[in-house]
Motif scaffolding. Structure first.
Motif: not given
Length: 81
Positions: A1-14, A17-32
């Protein structure tokens, strides 16, 4: 099994997050500039997508819950503060 880098894991989560209503930017920050969301509902929807378990009212009221740390150990009172 190959570990996924944290940045790649975050990219899969974005998209989730958008689908459920959280509005992160492409950088993963909260969109004010995004509209407010019901954060409790969004968290439950995200948990369902991540675990595949639908949180029903009876599950929340009657279920048995156990807290664990990130390492999988049972979380004691000091972890729940």
């Amino acid at each position: 099994m190959t570990a996924t880098a944290p940045r790649e894991q975050g990219a899969e989560l974005l998209p989730l997050l958008r689908e459920v209503g959280f509005p992160p930017t492409s950088a993963g920050e909260h969109d004010e500039s995004a509209p407010d969301v019901d954060r409790k509902a969004a968290v439950l929807a995200l948990a369902e997508r991540l675990t595949g378990i639908r949180d029903t009212e009876s599950l929340l009221q009657d279920g048995t819950w156990e807290a664990r740390t990130g390492g999988g150990e049972r979380a004691g009172p000091d972890h729940l503060k």
